[in-house]
Design a protein around this motif. Structure first.
Motif: not given
Length: 210
Positions: A104-105, A108-109, A111, A166, A170-171, A173-174
């Motif tokens: 997932n990281r 997201v990278s 995008w 999704h 994101v939440q 991951l951060f």
């Protein structure tokens, strides 16, 4: 110099793909360059231009590798058709394991690069459309089983499911401390229960397979 034999070319392409994947895993798309891939292989950037004549070609190949890795990841066996299958599919997307978190990281990278290029934007849009399409038949089954209202728009629900999962990715991951595994699963179960709407009995917790 004679061109490499077909078998040698395919072996070299496999080596290149593996190097691209290692760079992605270590640095994400922000660190994906011809120079980084060449250094990973101990090769020259000139050699890599035979495979990737442009940065877009390199990124497109990396996205294809990422999609293949995502498609081939281990998946849960749904306990039943309908909403339990939707739940299992959503769980498969969440960053609940180190491997899923890493994958997932990387997604997201990607995008930022994809949003900056119209062709890559369109390709990512197609990927999301295909993902939504994978949910829709299972939501239609759920509707037939009476697990969701008979007038439910399964296309809209599929879009909502992808948007929810999704957003949660994101939440998590951060802010992994605020969104550990148990919180992610509890939020997912609440979402699935809300899909059912009033007057239905789905009890998502009864089919839990974390």
């Amino acid at each position: 110099m004679a061109p490499p034999a077909p078998g040698d070319h395919e072996a070299r392409r496999k080596d290149v793909s593996e190097a691209v994947w290692r760079v992605l895993a270590a640095k994400g798309f922000g660190g994906l360059t011809l120079r980084a891939v060449a250094a990973e292989m101990g090769a020259s950037t000139g050699m890599l231009t035979h495979y990737f004549p442009s940065k877009r070609a390199l990124v497109t190949h990396a996205l294809d590798l990422l999609e293949q890795d995502t498609a081939g990841r281990p998946r849960r066996t749904p306990p039943a058709d309908g909403l339990p299958t939707v739940r299992a599919m959503l769980l498969d997307i969440l960053p609940l394991t180190p491997a899923d978190t890493a994958r997932n990281r990387i997604w997201v990278s990607s995008w930022d690069l994809s949003l900056a290029d119209e062709t890559l934007t369109a390709q990512q849009g197609d990927r999301y459309a295909r993902l939504r399409d994978t949910f829709r038949p299972h939501l239609e089954t759920a509707r037939g089983l009476g697990e969701i209202p008979s007038n439910a728009d399964t296309g809209q629900l599929a879009s909502a499911a992808v948007a929810f999962v999704h957003g949660l990715v994101v939440q998590a991951l951060f802010d992994p401390g605020r969104f550990p595994e148990d919180v992610q699963i509890a939020m997912l179960d609440d979402f699935v229960a809300r899909l059912a709407g009033p007057g239905t009995d789905t009890a998502p917790g009864s089919s839990r397979d974390t």
